[in-house]
Motif scaffolding. Structure first.
Motif, PDB file in Angstrom:
ATOM      1  N   ILE A 152       0.721  -1.139   0.113  1.00 16.67           N
ATOM      2  CA  ILE A 152      -0.091   0.196   0.003  1.00 16.67           C
ATOM      3  C   ILE A 152       0.784   1.280  -0.049  1.00 16.67           C
ATOM      4  O   ILE A 152       0.782   2.040  -0.857  1.00 16.67           O
ATOM      5  CB  ILE A 152      -0.942  -0.024   1.212  1.00 16.67           C
ATOM      6  CG1 ILE A 152      -1.937  -1.059   1.291  1.00 16.67           C
ATOM      7  CG2 ILE A 152      -1.587   1.567   1.223  1.00 16.67           C
ATOM      8  CD1 ILE A 152      -2.875  -1.306   2.334  1.00 16.67           C
ATOM      9  N   ASN A 153       1.817   1.049   0.998  1.00 19.46           N
ATOM     10  CA  ASN A 153       2.927   2.461   0.844  1.00 19.46           C
ATOM     11  C   ASN A 153       3.595   2.700  -0.486  1.00 19.46           C
ATOM     12  O   ASN A 153       3.568   3.731  -0.937  1.00 19.46           O
ATOM     13  CB  ASN A 153       3.629   2.235   2.090  1.00 19.46           C
ATOM     14  CG  ASN A 153       3.238   2.282   3.382  1.00 19.46           C
ATOM     15  OD1 ASN A 153       2.025   2.899   3.524  1.00 19.46           O
ATOM     16  ND2 ASN A 153       3.676   1.832   4.503  1.00 19.46           N
ATOM     17  N   PHE A 154       3.776   1.540  -1.075  1.00 14.93           N
ATOM     18  CA  PHE A 154       4.588   1.606  -2.325  1.00 14.93           C
ATOM     19  C   PHE A 154       3.756   2.176  -3.426  1.00 14.93           C
ATOM     20  O   PHE A 154       3.954   2.943  -4.235  1.00 14.93           O
ATOM     21  CB  PHE A 154       5.188   0.393  -2.890  1.00 14.93           C
ATOM     22  CG  PHE A 154       5.787   0.323  -4.101  1.00 14.93           C
ATOM     23  CD1 PHE A 154       7.156   0.856  -4.144  1.00 14.93           C
ATOM     24  CD2 PHE A 154       5.384   0.131  -5.070  1.00 14.93           C
ATOM     25  CE1 PHE A 154       8.046   0.809  -5.109  1.00 14.93           C
ATOM     26  CE2 PHE A 154       5.975  -0.044  -6.397  1.00 14.93           C
ATOM     27  CZ  PHE A 154       7.335   0.507  -6.399  1.00 14.93           C
ATOM     28  N   ALA A 155       2.102   1.914  -3.220  1.00 15.78           N
ATOM     29  CA  ALA A 155       1.363   2.317  -4.340  1.00 15.78           C
ATOM     30  C   ALA A 155       1.090   3.711  -4.081  1.00 15.78           C
ATOM     31  O   ALA A 155       0.535   4.388  -5.152  1.00 15.78           O
ATOM     32  CB  ALA A 155       0.080   1.485  -4.118  1.00 15.78           C
ATOM     33  N   LEU A 156       0.913   4.416  -2.963  1.00 19.30           N
ATOM     34  CA  LEU A 156       0.489   5.757  -2.829  1.00 19.30           C
ATOM     35  C   LEU A 156       1.052   6.769  -3.674  1.00 19.30           C
ATOM     36  O   LEU A 156       0.507   7.528  -4.407  1.00 19.30           O
ATOM     37  CB  LEU A 156       0.405   5.911  -1.395  1.00 19.30           C
ATOM     38  CG  LEU A 156      -0.321   5.408  -0.359  1.00 19.30           C
ATOM     39  CD1 LEU A 156      -0.219   5.971   1.130  1.00 19.30           C
ATOM     40  CD2 LEU A 156      -1.868   5.263  -0.751  1.00 19.30           C
ATOM     41  N   GLY A 182       6.679  -5.082   8.143  1.00 20.39           N
ATOM     42  CA  GLY A 182       6.422  -3.739   7.966  1.00 20.39           C
ATOM     43  C   GLY A 182       5.508  -3.134   8.976  1.00 20.39           C
ATOM     44  O   GLY A 182       5.219  -3.774   9.960  1.00 20.39           O
ATOM     45  N   MET A 183       4.920  -2.062   8.705  1.00 23.15           N
ATOM     46  CA  MET A 183       4.093  -1.381   9.489  1.00 23.15           C
ATOM     47  C   MET A 183       2.642  -1.942   9.647  1.00 23.15           C
ATOM     48  O   MET A 183       2.383  -2.947   8.940  1.00 23.15           O
ATOM     49  CB  MET A 183       3.700   0.249   9.291  1.00 23.15           C
ATOM     50  CG  MET A 183       2.781   0.453   7.928  1.00 23.15           C
ATOM     51  SD  MET A 183       2.505   2.147   7.588  1.00 23.15           S
ATOM     52  CE  MET A 183       3.778   3.033   7.569  1.00 23.15           C
ATOM     53  N   PRO A 184       1.945  -2.114  10.696  1.00 27.93           N
ATOM     54  CA  PRO A 184       0.478  -2.637  10.526  1.00 27.93           C
ATOM     55  C   PRO A 184      -0.235  -2.293   9.581  1.00 27.93           C
ATOM     56  O   PRO A 184      -0.166  -1.111   8.880  1.00 27.93           O
ATOM     57  CB  PRO A 184      -0.186  -1.895  12.147  1.00 27.93           C
ATOM     58  CG  PRO A 184       1.040  -1.550  12.882  1.00 27.93           C
ATOM     59  CD  PRO A 184       2.099  -1.166  12.067  1.00 27.93           C
ATOM     60  N   VAL A 185      -0.905  -3.180   9.147  1.00 25.52           N
ATOM     61  CA  VAL A 185      -1.718  -2.819   7.737  1.00 25.52           C
ATOM     62  C   VAL A 185      -2.767  -1.803   7.681  1.00 25.52           C
ATOM     63  O   VAL A 185      -3.047  -1.148   6.852  1.00 25.52           O
ATOM     64  CB  VAL A 185      -2.241  -4.306   7.065  1.00 25.52           C
ATOM     65  CG1 VAL A 185      -3.315  -4.737   8.101  1.00 25.52           C
ATOM     66  CG2 VAL A 185      -2.932  -4.033   5.786  1.00 25.52           C
ATOM     67  N   THR A 186      -3.263  -2.039   8.936  1.00 26.79           N
ATOM     68  CA  THR A 186      -4.419  -0.787   9.080  1.00 26.79           C
ATOM     69  C   THR A 186      -4.040   0.658   9.110  1.00 26.79           C
ATOM     70  O   THR A 186      -4.687   1.492   8.820  1.00 26.79           O
ATOM     71  CB  THR A 186      -5.310  -1.024  10.423  1.00 26.79           C
ATOM     72  OG1 THR A 186      -4.289  -1.072  11.786  1.00 26.79           O
ATOM     73  CG2 THR A 186      -5.878  -2.152  10.355  1.00 26.79           C
ATOM     74  N   VAL A 187      -2.637   0.730   9.616  1.00 21.97           N
ATOM     75  CA  VAL A 187      -2.050   2.094   9.479  1.00 21.97           C
ATOM     76  C   VAL A 187      -1.782   2.549   7.988  1.00 21.97           C
ATOM     77  O   VAL A 187      -2.230   3.569   7.703  1.00 21.97           O
ATOM     78  CB  VAL A 187      -0.739   2.152  10.158  1.00 21.97           C
ATOM     79  CG1 VAL A 187      -0.021   3.562  10.104  1.00 21.97           C
ATOM     80  CG2 VAL A 187      -0.908   1.902  11.798  1.00 21.97           C
ATOM     81  N   ALA A 188      -1.407   1.738   7.281  1.00 25.17           N
ATOM     82  CA  ALA A 188      -1.210   1.916   5.858  1.00 25.17           C
ATOM     83  C   ALA A 188      -2.568   2.138   5.056  1.00 25.17           C
ATOM     84  O   ALA A 188      -2.727   3.018   4.180  1.00 25.17           O
ATOM     85  CB  ALA A 188      -0.324   0.745   5.196  1.00 25.17           C
TER      86      ALA A 188
END
Length: 290
Positions: A152-156, A182-188
């Motif tokens: 998700i972070n890469f996609a943003l 990595g970070m918790p998925v809900t944060v991303a």
């Protein structure tokens, strides 16, 4: 509003038989917050003011070691065949612009993402064929760990790099296990939703959960409650290897046409997640202590 949908709910409506796309689902709601570009970015401002495609679609595809080589091949073939299918091309023309922008990347650990297809415009059979050929010609790879949050972070930032501006911005994530790196998925996820980006999911559940693969029961619930989000977000679950390609096509039809399932199976009611959103991290810690 988020929805869970089984393949059968969509298929029985006849869309895969070549019927009118608009006949199988309710209109998509586009009440997402606008993404405000920086003051010094004239190009992004122009994109915001003049949408040129119906959707900017990021396909984020799991290549972690829990996916076997057969699954990876089916996944690749499924996307390639879906993009050139007559149903997909019909859905493409149902939008106000009649075209979409798509990029395709593979992911595993939080620091492991690889773009297979940079942003491409699909506006008909020729451009669809070109994208499908790019997908299938790239060698299949596998990598360690599973970081949905990293995907998700890469996609943003990819949306900012897109030369096109869509009426909708969607991240489409496929995977066969929970986040364990990595970070918790809900944060991303929440960071993406704040930007008005929609996340849909394709949980792959064709194998029985086992100690060695990090699979979990109810991965569909995990995706529903912990991964997807945004107006009209949904998951299409793959529970039968023989339905792999069919499920990918179903999901892409819904996303390209900008539709939500006509008869949702399990509505998300804003309750506590049915599956612990940190279950992947917990399993990894219990097994390997790190």
């Amino acid at each position: 509003m988020r929805w869970y949908v089984s393949i059968g709910v969509v298929l029985v409506a006849g869309v895969l038989a070549g019927g009118d796309v608009a006949s199988f689902a309710a209109p998509y709601q586009t009440n997402r917050p606008g993404h405000q570009p920086s003051a010094d970015s004239r190009q992004l401002a122009d994109k915001d003011a003049n949408p040129t495609v119906d959707v900017e679609l990021v396909l984020a595809v799991d290549v972690s070691y829990s996916m076997d080589m057969d699954e990876l091949a089916l996944q690749r073939e499924g996307y390639a065949q879906a993009i050139v299918s007559k149903e997909f091309l019909q859905a493409l023309k149902s939008g106000p612009n009649g075209r979409i922008a798509v990029t395709y990347f593979e992911w595993a650990a939080s620091s492991d993402q690889k773009i297979i297809i940079p942003w491409r415009l699909i506006d008909g059979p020729e451009t669809a064929d070109a994208v499908a050929n790019e997908i299938v010609k790239t060698p299949i790879r596998r990598a360690s760990r599973t970081s949905i949050s990293g995907a998700i972070n890469f996609a943003l930032p990819l949306f900012d790099e897109s030369p096109h501006r869509g009426l909708r911005r969607v991240i489409d994530i496929s995977g066969d296990g929970p986040n364990n790196n990595g970070m918790p998925v809900t944060v991303a996820r929440d960071a993406a939703l704040e930007k008005g980006i929609i996340i849909n999911g394709l949980p792959i559940m064709v194998k029985e959960p086992s100690y060695s693969t990090m699979d979990i029961d109810n991965l569909d619930y995990y995706y529903e409650d912990c991964v997807i989000g945004g107006p009209g977000a949904f998951v299409v679950t793959i529970k039968d290897r023989d339905k792999f390609k069919e499920a990918i096509r179903t999901k892409l039809l819904l996303e390209v046409a900008g539709r939500t399932p006509e008869r949702p199976v399990v509505p998300a009611a804003g309750k506590e997640p049915r599956v612990n959103c940190m279950i992947g991290e917990k399993i990894w810690q219990d097994r390997w202590g790190r």
